[in-house]
Design an enzyme around this catalytic site. Structure first.
Site, PDB file in Angstrom:
ATOM      1  N   GLY A  45      54.064  84.063  69.866  1.00 55.11           N
ATOM      2  CA  GLY A  45      53.893  85.297  69.087  1.00 55.11           C
ATOM      3  C   GLY A  45      53.581  85.005  67.631  1.00 55.11           C
ATOM      4  O   GLY A  45      52.738  85.660  67.011  1.00 55.11           O
TER       5      GLY A  45
ATOM      6  N   GLU B 229      23.966  75.850  64.022  1.00 53.42           N
ATOM      7  CA  GLU B 229      23.161  74.606  64.141  1.00 53.42           C
ATOM      8  C   GLU B 229      22.812  74.303  65.602  1.00 53.42           C
ATOM      9  O   GLU B 229      22.762  73.147  66.027  1.00 53.42           O
ATOM     10  CB  GLU B 229      23.854  73.441  63.450  1.00 53.42           C
ATOM     11  CG  GLU B 229      23.843  73.663  61.951  1.00 53.42           C
ATOM     12  CD  GLU B 229      23.903  72.413  61.126  1.00 53.42           C
ATOM     13  OE1 GLU B 229      23.520  71.339  61.628  1.00 53.42           O
ATOM     14  OE2 GLU B 229      24.294  72.526  59.955  1.00 53.42           O
TER      15      GLU B 229
ATOM     16  N   TRP C 197      21.148  85.233  59.085  1.00 59.07           N
ATOM     17  CA  TRP C 197      22.291  84.316  59.222  1.00 59.07           C
ATOM     18  C   TRP C 197      22.151  83.078  58.335  1.00 59.07           C
ATOM     19  O   TRP C 197      22.369  81.953  58.796  1.00 59.07           O
ATOM     20  CB  TRP C 197      22.468  83.886  60.691  1.00 59.07           C
ATOM     21  CG  TRP C 197      22.645  85.052  61.600  1.00 59.07           C
ATOM     22  CD1 TRP C 197      23.657  85.962  61.555  1.00 59.07           C
ATOM     23  CD2 TRP C 197      21.790  85.453  62.679  1.00 59.07           C
ATOM     24  NE1 TRP C 197      23.471  86.907  62.543  1.00 59.07           N
ATOM     25  CE2 TRP C 197      22.343  86.607  63.245  1.00 59.07           C
ATOM     26  CE3 TRP C 197      20.613  84.941  63.220  1.00 59.07           C
ATOM     27  CZ2 TRP C 197      21.757  87.275  64.320  1.00 59.07           C
ATOM     28  CZ3 TRP C 197      20.031  85.583  64.292  1.00 59.07           C
ATOM     29  CH2 TRP C 197      20.604  86.743  64.833  1.00 59.07           C
TER      30      TRP C 197
ATOM     31  N   GLY D 268      16.473  82.654  67.363  1.00 59.16           N
ATOM     32  CA  GLY D 268      17.632  81.825  67.024  1.00 59.16           C
ATOM     33  C   GLY D 268      17.500  80.518  67.777  1.00 59.16           C
ATOM     34  O   GLY D 268      17.057  79.512  67.223  1.00 59.16           O
TER      35      GLY D 268
ATOM     36  N   PHE E 226      19.554  76.559  54.054  1.00 59.70           N
ATOM     37  CA  PHE E 226      18.557  76.211  55.072  1.00 59.70           C
ATOM     38  C   PHE E 226      18.351  77.476  55.894  1.00 59.70           C
ATOM     39  O   PHE E 226      19.317  78.032  56.427  1.00 59.70           O
ATOM     40  CB  PHE E 226      19.150  75.087  55.929  1.00 59.70           C
ATOM     41  CG  PHE E 226      18.343  74.645  57.118  1.00 59.70           C
ATOM     42  CD1 PHE E 226      17.448  73.578  57.014  1.00 59.70           C
ATOM     43  CD2 PHE E 226      18.504  75.251  58.355  1.00 59.70           C
ATOM     44  CE1 PHE E 226      16.745  73.122  58.124  1.00 59.70           C
ATOM     45  CE2 PHE E 226      17.792  74.811  59.472  1.00 59.70           C
ATOM     46  CZ  PHE E 226      16.911  73.742  59.349  1.00 59.70           C
TER      47      PHE E 226
END
Ligand code: COS
Length: 383
Positions: free
Chosen positions: A342, A365, A157, A132, A124
């Site tokens: 850590g 989205e 993207w 965007g 898509f």
């Protein structure tokens, strides 16, 4: 296992099937996929083999018509195991919806059975370098010439754009008209003048390729248009409205994985002569994480349930689901890193991957700022 009393037997069966595939075939490869960026071909094939690629597709087009909630249940399980694989799994849905919503009978028969069988993957493509959040500002242009559109410009993207067998590309046939000039075209790889850029180097979801698409005098047949000229924007919006809860489901899967890892570590790791889970400071963190994951899951299921009931105005509930679940996943994954201290910051444990993978769910989205905009528009109306 959660007692989600409202699920049907079919939905439970789909969730359990997806869980088995995810835990046996997908989870063991997740760290490798993250390290190498390898495309999870075999993992996707395992999902397809179990018929899970066509959950959103009607039976007459080869799917199982299991519905939005069933799809969200499966998406959560896949995301628990590997966010990269789940991203491509979700885009199969996102790429298929425009065809389902706006395709001609011929287009549906041509693409949907192959998507349902996992023979091809879908993509898509709406975003561009300059559009965007402002999705109506599309500048990739299509000019009609006889029975073809001549397409020029670039898209950005595009998840799975390098591997998809069909991509719904939103172009403009009249830029001055903004949303009313947006037109949807089905593009297949191999078209002359169409090329795919190199994969983006990303913070997370390394196994899910994200690419630019370039069009230089690319000729797309008018027969590949989805719906009418200038009718692409509502198709994109309706698709996103339907798909956003599935991003929420992905976020729930990542959040649950982070919670599970933190709980298991809190039982094992000892400090001051006791497991760190015995300390209230850790207990409260784990409890808050569990509350966030549970509330997110219910909100996702609510939005998906509305869609399954045939409600068409679900934009606000879809945004609730996407926004709450992704913000929660980010917080839960960050807290899981904290619980592991850590160790959590190293690649020896998966929680740093969950934290990197969770971040994208707040962005794609529709950023969570856009989700809040959609919600506010529903609350306030046009002021
Ligand atoms: N379903 C169907 N149609 C819809 C819709 C929906 N959920 N939402 C809006 N539309 C229609 C509107 O009805 C309007 O049509 P009319 O002018 O005929 O009434 C048209 O689309 C334009 O709507 P609107 O004026 O709200 O558009 P805006 O330009 O203001 O944009 C936002 C609205 C910001 C919500 C939209 O651009 C958006 O969702 N942006 C984010 C895009 C995104 O998610 N990108 C990620 C891509 S996938 S990685």
């Amino acid at each position: 296992m959660q007692n989600l009393f409202y699920l049907t037997d079919e939905q439970r069966a789909i969730r359990d099937l997806a869980r088995d595939v995810a835990r046996e075939r997908i989870a063991p490869r997740a760290a490798h996929v993250d390290e190498t960026g390898e495309y999870p071909q075999e993992q996707l094939a395992a999902l397809a083999k179990q018929g899970l690629m066509g959950l959103h597709i009607p039976e007459e087009y080869g799917g199982s018509a299991a519905g939005a909630l069933a799809f969200c249940l499966a998406a959560e399980e896949v995301a628990w195991a590997c966010a990269s694989t789940s991203t491509i799994f979700l885009v199969q849905n996102l790429g298929g919806y425009p065809i389902l919503f706006a395709g001609t009978e011929e287009q549906k028969r041509h693409y949907l059975p192959r998507i349902a069988a996992g023979e091809i993957t879908a993509a898509f493509s709406l975003s561009e370098s300059g559009s965007g959040s402002d999705a109506a500002a599309v500048s990739c242009t299509a000019v009609r010439k006889g029975d073809r559109y001549i397409v020029n410009g670039s898209k950005m993207w595009v998840t799975n754009g390098s591997h998809a067998g069909v991509i719904t590309v939103f172009v403009t046939t009249d830029r001055a008209k903004r949303a009313k000039g947006v037109t949807a075209l089905l593009v297949e790889p191999g078209l002359k003048g169409f090329s795919v850029g190199k994969p983006e180097r990303k913070l997370g979801i390394h196994g899910s390729p994200t690419v630019a698409l370039h069009f230089t005098d690319c000729e797309v047949p008018v027969a590949n248009r989805l719906g009418d000229e200038g009718q692409g924007f509502p198709v994109a919006m309706r698709t996103l409205q339907q798909s956003r809860p599935t991003i929420g489901a992905q976020a729930v899967g990542i959040g649950q994985a982070a919670l599970d890892a933190a709980v298991s570590y809190a039982r094992e790791r000892r400090a001051f002569d006791q497991p760190i889970g015995a300390f209230q400071g850790i207990q409260f963190m784990l409890a808050d994480m569990a509350i966030a994951v549970h509330a997110s899951r219910l909100t996702v299921h609510y939005a998906a349930g509305l869609i399954d009931r045939g409600e068409t105005q679900t934009a606000m509930e879809s945004s609730f689901a996407k926004c709450l679940a992704s913000d929660s996943a980010m917080k839960v994954a960050t807290d899981a890193v904290q619980v592991l201290g850590g160790y959590g910051y190293t690649r020896e444990f998966p929680v740093e991957r969950f934290m990197r993978d969770a971040k994208i769910t707040q962005i794609y989205e529709g950023t969570n700022q856009i989700q809040r905009l959609v919600i506010a528009q529903h609350l306030l109306g046009k002021l």
